[in-house]
Design a protein around this motif. Structure first.
Motif, PDB file in Angstrom:
ATOM      1  N   THR A  22       6.645   6.541   4.108  1.00 57.66           N
ATOM      2  CA  THR A  22       7.028   7.088   2.421  1.00 57.66           C
ATOM      3  C   THR A  22       8.368   6.632   1.725  1.00 57.66           C
ATOM      4  OG1 THR A  22       5.743   9.256   2.828  1.00 57.66           O
ATOM      5  CG2 THR A  22       7.172   9.336   1.405  1.00 57.66           C
ATOM      6  N   TYR A  25       8.317   2.704   1.271  1.00 53.21           N
ATOM      7  CA  TYR A  25       7.555   2.209   0.019  1.00 53.21           C
ATOM      8  C   TYR A  25       8.118   2.996  -1.029  1.00 53.21           C
ATOM      9  CZ  TYR A  25       2.398   0.420   1.710  1.00 53.21           C
ATOM     10  OH  TYR A  25       2.088  -0.093   1.793  1.00 53.21           O
ATOM     11  N   VAL A 256       2.763   0.869   8.788  1.00 52.90           N
ATOM     12  CA  VAL A 256       1.582   1.011   8.240  1.00 52.90           C
ATOM     13  C   VAL A 256       0.515   0.618   9.292  1.00 52.90           C
ATOM     14  CG1 VAL A 256       0.210  -0.490   7.179  1.00 52.90           C
ATOM     15  CG2 VAL A 256       2.089   0.071   6.055  1.00 52.90           C
ATOM     16  N   LYS A 268      -3.155   7.072   5.717  1.00 51.06           N
ATOM     17  CA  LYS A 268      -1.752   6.830   5.038  1.00 51.06           C
ATOM     18  C   LYS A 268      -1.790   6.580   3.656  1.00 51.06           C
ATOM     19  CE  LYS A 268      -3.411   2.241   4.388  1.00 51.06           C
ATOM     20  NZ  LYS A 268      -4.096   1.505   4.143  1.00 51.06           N
ATOM     21  N   ILE A 272       1.385   6.616   0.743  1.00 51.90           N
ATOM     22  CA  ILE A 272       1.694   5.764  -0.025  1.00 51.90           C
ATOM     23  C   ILE A 272       1.570   6.590  -1.716  1.00 51.90           C
ATOM     24  CG2 ILE A 272       0.334   4.171  -1.793  1.00 51.90           C
ATOM     25  CD1 ILE A 272      -1.318   3.275   0.745  1.00 51.90           C
TER      26      ILE A 272
END
Length: 322
Positions: A22, A25, A256, A268, A272
């Motif tokens: 998290t 990203y 990932v 997942k 995102i």
């Protein structure tokens, strides 16, 4: 599932990987913006990222001892089935996204792109027979609502370019929806390979990076980036700081794989969308850009959806009776 000493290590590992992913990203856009110059050739940074990803995955495989038995266990057919097919699907998905992005405004593109969460849940059910409870379906709806709100907040200041409606449909909407379907399929196939075929997530990372790099190398034969590399050199515009987002992105790729392997493609999706909130908070902290009202409304939706999805898993009524 608890271990022998009562510790819930797998659950803690999933939580740890999810939190790391998290933040990776969420921070990646800001790191890339600050560390990668505009003159850097995109293909050079992507290929270097894939190489770093392979090196990191091989180091981790050597560390956990799985690299030793690789020569005896690895087969070309097993590799193509587990990693080759998803890698090819992801490559096609990326091409479709590039086509659609040119014909859609940022807002429409972002909203339609969020449908991949639903398609991931759909293909997870088809391939793995993994069912969702009513509450989990509701959580997915809340998550997509949050994703749409975040997309609206990000793209509200970007207007459409006045493209013909037929071009918007055939070169914008249809490609992005097809890409969402392919994203859900590829994510479910990766989950199937890791959970059913027991294919190591690190090995899948290596195999998919190699296949993806080969596809990218072939594309450079006639692409503008390929011409730029021939004319200016592979590392044109690079500085020492350019490696920071490259390494960060490579580690994100490994995470990932770990999250998909241990938690599944649907979770997942939660990571995102949560990362979009992290990006908004980091922009406020480092650039002074306050979160939009859409972001503030999306925050409780994301928290509620994650809590609901975790709290109400699907229970098989037959097993429950037994």
């Amino acid at each position: 599932m608890a271990t022998a000493n009562g510790a819930k290590s797998p659950s803690k590992m999933v939580l740890f990987y999810s939190i790391l992913l998290t933040f990776q990203y969420g921070a990646q856009p800001l790191i890339s913006k600050r560390c990668i110059g505009k003159e850097v050739i995109v293909t050079s940074s992507v290929l270097t990222c894939e190489i770093v990803k392979v090196i990191c995955a091989l180091i981790l495989m050597a560390r956990d001892g799985s690299l030793k038995g690789l020569a005896k266990e690895w087969t070309l057919m097993g590799s193509l089935t587990a990693s080759g097919l998803p890698a090819a699907i992801y490559a096609l998905q990326n091409s479709l996204l590039q086509i659609s992005y040119r014909s859609l405004d940022s807002l429409t593109f972002s909203i339609l792109n969020q449908t991949k969460i639903f398609f991931t849940a759909f293909f997870t059910f088809i391939i793995l027979r993994q069912k969702q409870s009513i509450q989990q379906i509701g959580a997915l709806c809340l998550l997509i609502m949050a994703a749409i709100l975040l997309s609206v907040g990000e793209g509200s200041n970007k207007t459409s370019s006045g493209i013909h409606p037929d071009q918007v449909l055939f070169y914008g909407i249809i490609p992005v929806l097809a890409a969402s379907v392919l994203s859900g399929l590829a994510s479910s196939l990766c989950q199937w390979a890791s959970q059913v075929k027991k294919h190591s997530s690190y090995l899948m990372t290596v195999e998919m990076s190699i296949v993806g790099s080969l596809c990218l190398l072939v594309s450079t034969l006639k692409s503008p980036d390929g011409e730029a590399i021939k004319r200016l050199g592979f590392f044109h515009g690079w500085t020492a700081l350019t490696m920071v987002p490259v390494i960060s992105n490579a580690l994100g790729g490994i995470l990932v794989g770990l999250v998909t392997s241990h938690a599944g493609g649907v979770r997942k999706g939660f990571v995102i969308v949560s990362a979009l909130l992290v990006t908004a908070m980091l922009q406020f902290a480092f650039e002074g850009k306050p979160p939009s009202s859409y972001c503030l409304v999306a925050l409780p939706l994301v928290i509620s959806s994650i809590s609901m999805y975790q709290k109400y898993p699907y229970l098989d009524k037959k097993k429950k009776k037994v």
